[in-house]
Design an enzyme around this catalytic site. Structure first.
Site, mmCIF file in Angstrom:
data_model
loop_
_atom_site.group_PDB
_atom_site.id
_atom_site.type_symbol
_atom_site.label_atom_id
_atom_site.label_comp_id
_atom_site.label_asym_id
_atom_site.label_seq_id
_atom_site.Cartn_x
_atom_site.Cartn_y
_atom_site.Cartn_z
ATOM 1 C CG ASP A 1 -8.239 69.339 48.244
ATOM 2 O OD1 ASP A 1 -7.592 70.390 48.434
ATOM 3 O OD2 ASP A 1 -9.456 69.235 48.507
ATOM 4 C CG HIS A 2 -1.400 72.063 48.222
ATOM 5 N ND1 HIS A 2 -0.780 71.303 49.182
ATOM 6 C CD2 HIS A 2 -0.461 72.960 47.813
ATOM 7 C CE1 HIS A 2 0.469 71.708 49.349
ATOM 8 N NE2 HIS A 2 0.683 72.724 48.529
ATOM 9 N NE ARG A 3 -9.718 72.310 49.538
ATOM 10 C CZ ARG A 3 -11.013 72.241 49.219
ATOM 11 N NH1 ARG A 3 -11.823 73.238 49.544
ATOM 12 N NH2 ARG A 3 -11.493 71.191 48.572
#
Length: 532
Positions: free
Chosen positions: A502-504
């Site tokens: 998850d790039h967040r």
């Protein structure tokens, strides 16, 4: 003297919980510490125990209701007047009884958790003519990814099954008639004048579908709905609620995002002839832009309905892929030492009835990696803008079963040996394929493995599971030319790896660093045992 049992805080500082099932009814004599109800707390179902001894004279809410901590649940040893009124509340099917026959009872689809709006009747466990006792299992219902039995609230003879197996049924719709004549029940609206309590119910739900809150001002919604709203930056107080007892559902949130429902402060009253609950069910099951059906099917084509598990997987995968911005790093690692190590210990494991697979090694290495890199073993509370770092590694293992995809969990994987992990993988896979997984075996995942290596797959882009922030896609081991340390071209054995995160929360450098550490462990099992 009467006593009032109020909703307790049963852990993790919860503000509210769902009364999933009552374990007592009005008139029951209860002793202190007897279980009285099952409460849904986030993903767990927990029994709550009575703090008093006495006779139950009132249940303040129906099963399926969300109750804030501190609100009343049960009255003990109250007045006869209260008993009478509570007895009326304890018979939620009085409308349908008069509709079918004087002595008939109608069992309606219950809300069996997670604030569900509908469920699939996977299998009937009874048939017309069967004599059923209270608490006998009568059907298997698909709820989320699990098949759950629902129990009969009545004793009697089954005189009608309202739907066939495989049908999707909304919460509150009729399922079974007991002691009746098999006639179709009359619409509830035509019987409203005969039931004092039913009269105001229809206009409240149909004409005032506003977001309902508890006495402490919180919106009625399950944790999964709150999480979905948070990640989509939706204020639940502005969403029109259409669920049972004023609950806000995921369908309501989707309608709000699409702009198909007006905000609460500008809601126009809905005509009584168009039930809001029905609209919610249609929205949940029908995509906003469904592909048109073919005008003329080709010769030999046929259609089949999705099974319950496949429908649930479809919804969840769509939501996960829509909400999470994923990044996938593709890599490979030379594992000749791993192959030799497994060959050496495979027979030793077999003598202990353990099937030693490469997946067990990978699971152990990934658990160690998640423990070393806390961000890989975390979840995000988007409402509070906080990162939740998990103390232990809950390792999800994706299992392909005849009915669909399941992800059972190996708990505290970082503390288990490779042999222990191999045993659990085998046991969980068998349970998934036989449909005997328990809810606790499907909960608590913090990072997941999806294995296509056994199907000779290589690289792919797995979708992140649940509240995890990473998933490792395991490909096959392929014999390929490599350059060894002496600079010679030799035949190597490369394991294909795909890490989606998850790039967040996780940046590319962090993702690759964790993958590099994992490769170091899996390339040399001896070093892995020394490191962990």
């Amino acid at each position: 003297m009467s006593n009032i049992f109020k909703m307790p805080d049963i852990g993790e500082g919860m503000a509210e919980g769902d009364i999933a099932n009552w374990l007592v009814k009005v008139g029951d004599v209860v002793k202190e510490d007897d279980p009285v109800a099952e409460v849904q707390n986030d993903k767990l179902m927990q029994e709550i125990l009575s703090p008093y001894s006495g006779t139950v004279t009132k249940l303040f809410v129906e099963a399926g209701t969300t109750v804030a901590v501190g609100e009343p649940l049960i009255e003990y040893d109250g007045s006869d007047e209260v008993v009478a009124s509570a007895s009326k509340l304890a018979v939620p099917v009085s409308v349908d009884q008069t509709a079918v026959a004087a002595d008939a009872l109608i069992f309606k689809m219950p809300d069996i958790g997670e604030g569900m709006a509908e469920g699939d009747i996977a299998n009937w466990l009874v048939k017309v003519g069967d004599v059923v006792k209270e608490d006998d299992p009568v059907a298997e219902v698909q709820n989320d990814k699990l098949m759950q039995e629902i129990l009969s609230p009545y004793s009697g003879t089954v005189t009608k099954l309202f739907v066939e197996a495989g049908t999707t049924v909304a919460v509150g719709e009729p399922l079974i008639e007991y002691n009746g004549n098999g006639a179709k029940p009359a619409p509830a609206t035509s019987l409203a004048p005969n039931n004092v309590q039913a009269a105001p119910a229809a206009p409240v739900e149909a004409k005032s579908p506003l977001t309902k809150t508890t006495i402490v001002g919180r919106v009625l919604a399950m944790p999964s709905v709150r999480h979905y709203a948070r990640v989509n930056h939706v204020d639940l107080t502005q969403v029109t609620a259409s669920g049972r007892h004023g609950h806000t559902t995921i369908a309501d949130v989707n309608n709000f995002i699409k702009g198909t429902s007006a905000p609460v402060n500008s809601v126009v009253e809905t005509p009584a002839a168009v039930p809001v609950v029905a609209t919610a069910v249609r929205t949940e099951s029908t995509p906003a832009k469904a592909a048109p059906a073919p005008v003329a099917p080709q010769v030999g084509d046929h259609r089949e309905k999705m099974n319950p598990t496949r429908r649930v997987v479809s919804k969840i995968m769509t939501k996960q892929h829509t909400v999470i911005p994923p990044v996938t790093n593709f890599d490979q690692v030379e594992v000749s030492a791993l192959v030799d190590h497994r060959n050496k210990y495979k027979e030793i494991a077999a003598k202990q009835n353990i099937k030693l697979t490469y997946l067990a090694y990978v699971a152990k290495a990934l658990a160690a990696t998640a423990h070393k890199f806390p961000d890989m073993n975390a979840s995000v509370d988007y409402e509070k803008q906080e990162i939740v770092y998990h103390e232990h590694v809950g390792l999800g293992i994706a299992v392909n079963a005849p009915t669909g995809l399941y992800v059972p969990v190996i708990h505290e994987a970082e503390n288990k040996s490779i042999f222990e992990i191999a045993t659990e993988i085998s046991d969980l896979a068998i349970a998934a394929r036989e449909g005997t997984l328990k809810p606790a075996q499907m909960q608590g995942s913090t990072i997941t493995i999806s294995n296509l290596g056994s199907a000779r797959g290589t690289w792919f882009t797995p979708i992140i599971n649940g509240s995890d922030v990473a998933i490792l896609g395991l490909g096959s081991i392929v014999k390929e030319p490599i350059v060894n340390q002496a600079g010679e071209i030799v035949v190597g054995q490369n394991m294909k790896l795909s890490l989606t995160y998850d790039h967040r929360l996780i940046d590319g450098m962090m993702g690759q660093s964790a993958l590099n550490y994992f490769k170091t462990l899996i390339a040399d099992p001896t070093f892995m045992l020394m490191e962990i």
